[in-house]
Design an enzyme around this catalytic site. Structure first.
Site, PDB file in Angstrom:
ATOM      1  N   PRO A 118       0.829  -1.215   0.000  1.00  0.00           N
ATOM      2  CG  PRO A 118      -0.903  -1.601   1.518  1.00  0.00           C
ATOM      3  CD  PRO A 118       0.407  -2.171   1.034  1.00  0.00           C
ATOM      4  CB  CYS A 119       1.135   3.829  -2.528  1.00  0.00           C
ATOM      5  SG  CYS A 119      -0.534   4.406  -2.922  1.00  0.00           S
ATOM      6  CD  GLN A 120      -3.013   3.616   1.315  1.00  0.00           C
ATOM      7  OE1 GLN A 120      -2.039   2.871   1.257  1.00  0.00           O
ATOM      8  NE2 GLN A 120      -4.247   3.195   1.077  1.00  0.00           N
ATOM      9  CE1 TYR A 122       7.169   3.354   2.175  1.00  0.00           C
ATOM     10  CE2 TYR A 122       5.962   2.083   0.540  1.00  0.00           C
ATOM     11  CZ  TYR A 122       6.774   2.135   1.644  1.00  0.00           C
ATOM     12  OH  TYR A 122       7.207   0.966   2.218  1.00  0.00           O
ATOM     13  CB  SER A 123       1.032   9.114  -0.930  1.00  0.00           C
ATOM     14  OG  SER A 123       0.421  10.284  -1.385  1.00  0.00           O
TER      15      SER A 123
END
Length: 222
Positions: A118-120, A122-123
Site C-alpha cells: 500500500p502506497c499511502q 509513501y505518498s
C-alpha cells in the site's frame, strides 16, 4: 511451451494481474486483504475462464442479476477461485499464507512475483496531510513482507510497484528506498542502481490517466 507462473502480492483489484494474464502468465495466487477487492479478482478470473470456454452468456446473466454471485462462481473450477487469498500479509500469519500458496502451487515453481505494498505511507500528499509525515505509519515497512515471500520462493524475476513518493520517504534515520534496495540485493537479486530512473509515466504506454509509478524490476543473481 511451459506455463509461466506468477504470484501477486497486495493484489488490490488486479491491475497488475490483468496485464500479466493478458501476456500469457498463469496466476498461482493473489494475496489481498480487502474482501471487496477479492470478489473483483474472483469475478474477473471467472469471466475470463467462461469467455475462453464459450460460456460468456453466464457472465451476462450474472450482470443482469438473473443468477447470484454464488451461482455464478459455481460455474467455474474451484481451483481457479482458490487462487484468490483474502489475507493481510503479516508476521502473525505469514506461515499460513505460505501454506495456501504452496497448496496452489502443487509442487510447481513460481517464475515471477509482482505487487506493491500500500502506497499511502509513501505518498507525498499523504505525508503532507499527516502531522507526523506518516513516519509512524506501519505501512512504511510492509515491503518487508514482500521481501520475505521473495526470499522463500526465489522466482527468476520480480516486479515491485509503488508511487514516486517512495523515493523520498524517510520514516526513520535512512531513506526507505535505500533499505528496500539493500534488502533486494541481500536476498539475491540484481536491480537498477539509480532508482530515480525507475519512474515510469504510464501515459506513454496508452493509459488514459496521468499516472507515474516506480517500477523496480529484479533478476535473480544466478
Amino acid at each position: 511451451m511451459a506455463k509461466l507462473r506468477y504470484l501477486d502480492l497486495f493484489a488490490g483489484a488486479g491491475g497488475l494481474s490483468e496485464g500479466f494474464i493478458r501476456a500469457g502468465f498463469t496466476p498461482v495466487s493473489h494475496v489481498e486483504m480487502d474482501a471487496a477487492a477479492c470478489y473483483t479478482l474472483k469475478t474477473r478470473l471467472a469471466y475470463k475462464w467462461l469467455l475462453n470456454e464459450g460460456k460468456s452468456d453466464i457472465y451476462d446473466s450474472y450482470l443482469r442479476g438473473e443468477i447470484t454471485r454464488n451461482a455464478f462462481y459455481a460455474e467455474v473450477p474451484e481451483s481457479l477461485l482458490s487462487t484468490v487469498l483474502n489475507y493481510e500479509i503479516s508476521w502473525d500469519n505469514i506461515e499460513e499464507v505460505f501454506q495456501k500458496i504452496d497448496d496452489n502451487l502443487d509442487g510447481e515453481k513460481i517464475d515471477l512475483i509482482v505487487g506493491g505494498p500500500p502506497c499511502q505511507a509513501y505518498s507525498i500528499a499523504g505525508r503532507v496531510r499527516d502531522e507526523h509525515g506518516m513516519k509512524n505509519d506501519y505501512r512504511n515497512y510492509l515491503f518487508e513482507s514482500y521481501i520475505k515471500v521473495l526470499e522463500r520462493y526465489k522466482p527468476k524475476v520480480f516486479l515491485f510497484e509503488n508511487v514516486p513518493g517512495i523515493l523520498s520517504a524517510k520514516p526513520g534515520d535512512r531513506p526507505i528506498i535505500d533499505i528496500i534496495q539493500e534488502s533486494f540485493e541481500t536476498v539475491g537479486y540484481h536491480i537498477m542502481k539509480d532508482l530515480r530512473k525507475a519512474v515510469i509515466d504510464f501515459t506513454e504506454y496508452g493509459v488514459p490517466q496521468n499516472r507515474k509509478r516506480v517500477i523496480i524490476f529484479g533478476v535473480r543473481k544466478d
